[in-house]
Design an enzyme around this catalytic site. Structure first.
Site, mmCIF file in Angstrom:
data_model
loop_
_atom_site.group_PDB
_atom_site.id
_atom_site.type_symbol
_atom_site.label_atom_id
_atom_site.label_comp_id
_atom_site.label_asym_id
_atom_site.label_seq_id
_atom_site.Cartn_x
_atom_site.Cartn_y
_atom_site.Cartn_z
ATOM 1 N N HIS A 452 60.686 31.774 34.886
ATOM 2 C CA HIS A 452 61.648 32.048 33.806
ATOM 3 C C HIS A 452 62.476 33.300 34.067
ATOM 4 O O HIS A 452 63.470 33.556 33.361
ATOM 5 C CB HIS A 452 60.913 32.192 32.466
ATOM 6 C CG HIS A 452 61.563 31.437 31.350
ATOM 7 N ND1 HIS A 452 62.917 31.462 31.107
ATOM 8 C CD2 HIS A 452 61.037 30.613 30.400
ATOM 9 C CE1 HIS A 452 63.203 30.721 30.061
ATOM 10 N NE2 HIS A 452 62.084 30.173 29.616
ATOM 11 N N ASP A 456 67.209 30.426 32.686
ATOM 12 C CA ASP A 456 66.773 30.048 31.343
ATOM 13 C C ASP A 456 66.505 28.549 31.287
ATOM 14 O O ASP A 456 66.730 27.814 32.254
ATOM 15 C CB ASP A 456 67.834 30.442 30.319
ATOM 16 C CG ASP A 456 68.016 31.952 30.228
ATOM 17 O OD1 ASP A 456 67.001 32.663 30.392
ATOM 18 O OD2 ASP A 456 69.152 32.408 30.025
#
Length: 481
Positions: A452, A456
Site C-alpha cells: 500500500h 492506493d
C-alpha cells in the site's frame, strides 16, 4: 614429493555466508582431477556442486552430510602429486594455481605451500574452466599413508571441540574485539543469549564459527533440561526455547537451507510491508478457447504448446505497462519508491525442496510463446534442484498459480522486496450469467496483494480489473501487440 593443499568452501555469491553439506561426491583416498565436483551443498538460494581447484588424492574431508559450514571453512585436503608416486598407471593432474582459483583458493596464511601454474579458474560448476572430470581411482591405504607422510605440509586433524570448551565457566572472557566474522553467527548468539566473549573459537586464529555457537546452545539446553528433570521429574510437557509449550517427544525440524530462507523472507515481508489484497471472479471461458485454438493450429501457424500460466504471465506484463506503480520497490533507507524499468517476472514453483520462485528475465520483451518456453525450462531446473542463485533473485513482480493445488483463492504474502503479487485460483465450471442468461462457464478467482506504500486501492483495482478483462476477452490484448 606430495603437497597437501587445503580446499576451503568458496564464496558462492549473492551475499551467501554459509552452506549445508548435502552429499559428498568423493571419499578419502579417491583421486580427483582439477575442477572435478567433490561435494554437493545447499545454500539459502539453491543446491550447487562445488568443484575442487586441485588435482590429487583426497586425504581428509571436513564435515559430515547435514553439517553447515561458513564460507572459508575447510572442505577437504588434497595430496597433490601423491598419485604419480603411488600409481604407475596414470600421471597425476597438475596442481592448481592459487592466483587463478579465485575465492576458492587457500589464503597465504593457510599454510598450503607454493603451487605451480596451470590450475583451475573454476569456482562453481558452469563457471571458469571446464576440464572434464577424470574417472575416480582409489589409492590403497598403505600408499595413501606413504604419500601423506611425505607431504611437507601438515594438516591438523578434524577434532570436534569438547563441550567443556564452550562452557562459560571454562573459558576466560575475551578482551577487545570478539573474533566473529559472520553476521549470522552474531545473530544466532543474540537470539539465544550466548555471550560470544566467553566462547573459544575452533576456527583459524580462534575464529568463532557457527558450530561453536551451536555447541554452546546445545550445552545450555542440555543443562536446562537436566535441571528441569531434577526439579520436575514427572512433567509431561517441556517449554521450547521460544516459550511455546511442546510435547517432550515433539519433532524439531531445523529452519535452514531453502526452508529457512523462505521463512526469513516471508517474515520480513510481513514485518516491513503494509499489504492489502483485492480479488475478483472472472469468466475464463474465452481464454481457454483461445489457448485451445493456439495449440490446435497446424501448418505455418503451428508452434510449441502454450500454457495457461504463460498466457497469464503475458497478461501481467501488459497490465504492468499500464500500471507501472506495481512494478516497483520501496527504498526504506532513502524513503523513496523505486519504479523499475523492466519486468523480471517471478513465478512460484513447489518442489521437493520447498517453495522457490524462479525469475523470467525481461518478461516485458517476450511474447506468450517465449515466456512459456522459459517457464518450462526454469521449472525443470527447479524440480531437479539445479537452479542457480541468479535464477532465483532479481524479480520485480510475482505470479502465483495456486490453482494447481485445487484451491480457489488465497491472500499470498508479497515476495520481498517486490511490491505486488497476482494469485490465480483453479479454473472450474460454475454457474455464470452470460449475455443475460444463466450458463455454465469456466470461472477463475484472481487476487492481487500489493504494497500500500507504492499505490492506493484505485491503482490496484485498475490493475486487477484490466487482468480480468483480458482473461474474459483476450482480444483486449490485441491493442498492445
Amino acid at each position: 614429493m606430495a603437497q597437501v593443499l587445503e580446499f576451503k568452501l568458496p564464496d558462492l555469491g549473492e551475499g551467501l555466508t554459509e552452506a549445508e553439506i548435502v552429499r559428498w561426491l568423493v571419499e578419502v583416498g579417491d583421486v580427483v582431477a582439477i575442477d572435478q565436483p567433490v561435494v554437493e551443498v545447499e545454500t539459502a538460494k539453491a543446491m550447487v556442486e562445488v568443484p575442487c581447484p586441485y588435482g590429487g588424492v583426497v586425504t581428509a574431508r571436513f564435515g559430515e552430510e547435514g553439517t553447515e559450514l561458513p564460507v572459508g571453512a575447510p572442505l577437504l585436503t588434497v595430496a597433490v602429486g601423491a598419485a604419480e608416486g603411488s600409481s604407475g598407471s596414470a600421471p597425476s593432474p597438475s596442481p592448481s594455481s592459487a592466483s587463478s582459483s579465485l575465492s576458492s583458493s587457500p589464503s597465504p596464511s593457510s599454510g598450503s605451500g607454493t603451487e605451480s601454474s596451470g590450475g583451475s579458474g573454476n569456482v562453481l560448476v558452469g563457471y571458469g574452466t571446464g576440464a572434464p572430470a577424470a574417472r575416480r581411482r582409489r589409492i590403497r591405504p598403505d600408499r595413501l599413508d606413504r604419500a601423506v607422510a611425505e607431504a611437507p605440509v601438515s594438516v591438523a586433524p578434524v577434532v570436534a571441540a569438547p563441550v567443556a570448551e564452550v562452557l562459560v565457566a571454562e573459558v576466560p572472557v575475551h578482551e577487545g574485539p570478539v573474533p566473529v566474522v559472520s553476521p549470522l553467527v552474531r545473530r544466532l548468539a543474540r537470539q539465544h543469549d550466548i555471550d560470544l566473549r566467553r566462547l573459544a573459537g575452533s576456527g583459524p586464529d580462534g575464529l568463532i564459527l557457527r558450530a561453536d555457537v551451536d555447541r554452546a546452545i546445545r550445552t545450555a539446553e542440555e543443562t536446562a533440561a537436566a535441571t528441569a528433570r531434577v526439579q520436575a521429574p514427572v512433567a509431561a510437557v517441556v517449554a521450547a526455547p521460544n516459550g511455546v509449550a511442546a510435547a517432550s517427544d515433539a519433532e524439531r525440524i531445523p529452519l535452514r537451507g531453502v526452508r529457512g530462507a523462505v521463512a526469513d523472507k516471508l517474515s520480513r515481508s510481513r514485518t516491513e510491508i503494509p499489504d492489502a489484497t483485492c480479488w475478483v471472479d472472472a469468466d475464463a471461458t474465452e481464454l481457454m478457447a483461445v489457448r485451445a485454438a493456439m495449440n490446435a493450429a497446424t501448418g505455418p501457424s503451428a508452434g510449441p504448446k502454450v500454457s495457461v500460466l504463460a498466457l497469464l504471465a503475458r497478461i501481467c506484463t501488459a497490465a504492468l505497462a499500464r500500471f507501472p506503480e506495481l512494478n516497483a520497490t520501496v527504498d526504506t533507507a532513502a524513503r523513496e519508491i523505486v519504479r523499475l524499468p523492466g519486468v523480471h517476472l517471478g513465478f512460484a514453483a513447489q518442489t521437493e525442496r520447498g517453495l522457490v520462485v524462479p525469475v523470467v528475465r525481461d518478461a516485458h520483451t517476450r511474447n506468450a510463446e517465449s515466456i512459456g518456453a522459459e517457464i518450462a525450462r526454469l521449472t525443470e531446473l527447479a524440480r531437479t534442484g539445479k537452479l542457480s542463485p541468479a535464477q532465483l533473485t532479481g524479480g520485480t513482480f510475482t505470479l502465483n498459480n495456486y490453482g494447481v493445488f485445487g484451491v480457489d483463492g488465497s491472500t499470498p504474502i508479497i515476495n520481498h522486496p517486490e511490491a505486488a503479487m497476482l494469485g490465480v485460483g483453479r479454473i472450474m465450471p460454475k454457474p455464470w450469467v452470460h449475455q443475460g442468461e444463466l450458463a455454465v462457464r469456466q470461472v477463475v478467482q484472481l487476487s492481487l496483494t500489493f504494497d500500500h506504500r507504492v499505490c492506493d486501492g484505485g491503482t490496484a483495482g485498475g490493475f486487477l480489473r484490466y487482468v480480468a478483462d483480458c482473461v474474459e476477452q483476450p482480444a483486449v490484448l490485441l491493442r498492445t501487440l
